[in-house]
Design an enzyme around this catalytic site. Structure first.
Site, short mmCIF file in Angstrom:
data_model
loop_
_atom_site.label_atom_id
_atom_site.label_comp_id
_atom_site.label_asym_id
_atom_site.label_seq_id
_atom_site.Cartn_x
_atom_site.Cartn_y
_atom_site.Cartn_z
N GLU A 176 0.71 -1.17 0.05
CA GLU A 176 -0.01 0.00 -0.02
C GLU A 176 0.78 1.20 0.04
OE1 GLU A 176 -2.01 1.15 3.70
OE2 GLU A 176 -1.19 -0.74 4.58
N TRP A 197 -3.70 -9.20 5.18
CA TRP A 197 -2.96 -10.13 6.16
C TRP A 197 -3.34 -9.52 7.40
CZ3 TRP A 197 0.69 -14.27 5.82
CH2 TRP A 197 1.15 -14.68 6.98
N GLU A 198 -4.07 -10.36 8.08
CA GLU A 198 -4.85 -9.86 9.44
C GLU A 198 -3.88 -9.51 10.49
OE1 GLU A 198 -6.79 -7.87 11.15
OE2 GLU A 198 -8.38 -9.10 9.89
#
Length: 197
Positions: A74, A103-104
């Site tokens: 990002e 991805w948590e």
């Protein structure tokens, strides 16, 4: 790092049957399996203590590996439409769309937001699909308190996949550590543990 399950919530076949999708899944699986702790080990091991390790350095290692495979996190993606979505990592496809992966690192509410971010991108046509990577319930025990995990999100899968308007592929991958030990260094919470992975 082990991959336990791949669950596809939305799959109309328009993207999942293409060679690009095979490449994407290979990239994601390679990036998951490339994560090592300790760094010189042959697997991913966690300090044997409840909530003993942080999660962000694990995600950072995954994103860095994807960057080497041509993905854009990002902070570096240039496409304004994808940049505003703040997707952890994305790969531009030959048709101009992107595929996103999250991805948590947050709680279960964060998991819901991640799925909604990906679905909205698919609905609006910017994304051909997306994957959310989540720890298993077993792995969750050793990570930051209340981290989103596969089993906690699973009861909502039927709602998340209930749509006729969205084209493409939306999935969830469940991951798990290779083992635990008292001699394994804890992964620090926050960004200062990055060098451990």
């Amino acid at each position: 790092m082990k991959i336990l399950r791949k669950t596809f919530l939305i799959d109309d076949g328009s993207f999942s049957e293409t060679p690009e999708f095979d490449k994407i899944m290979d990239n994601i699986e390679d990036a998951i399996r490339a994560i090592k702790n300790p760094k010189e080990s042959d697997g991913f091991f966690l300090y044997d203590k409840k909530q003993g390790s942080g999660v962000k350095p694990i995600k950072d290692a995954f994103i860095e590996k994807l960057n080497t495979l041509g993905w854009e996190d990002e902070t570096i993606v240039q496409n304004p439409s994808i940049k505003k979505r703040k997707i952890d990592s994305s790969l531009q496809l030959s048709n101009g769309q992107y595929f996103g992966v999250e991805w948590e690192t947050g709680n279960i509410s964060s998991s819901h937001r991640a799925i909604n971010r990906l679905k909205k991108g698919m609905l609006e046509g910017d994304l051909a699909g997306g994957i959310l990577v989540l720890p298993s319930r077993k792995m969750y025990y050793y990570l930051t308190d209340r981290i989103g995990n596969y089993q906690e999100l699973e009861p909502y899968f039927d709602v998340m996949g209930d749509t006729a308007e969205i084209k493409g592929l939306l999935g969830v991958i469940e991951i798990e550590h290779d083992g635990v030990g008292q001699d394994i260094p804890a992964i620090k919470k926050g960004t200062d543990g990055r060098a451990l992975i």
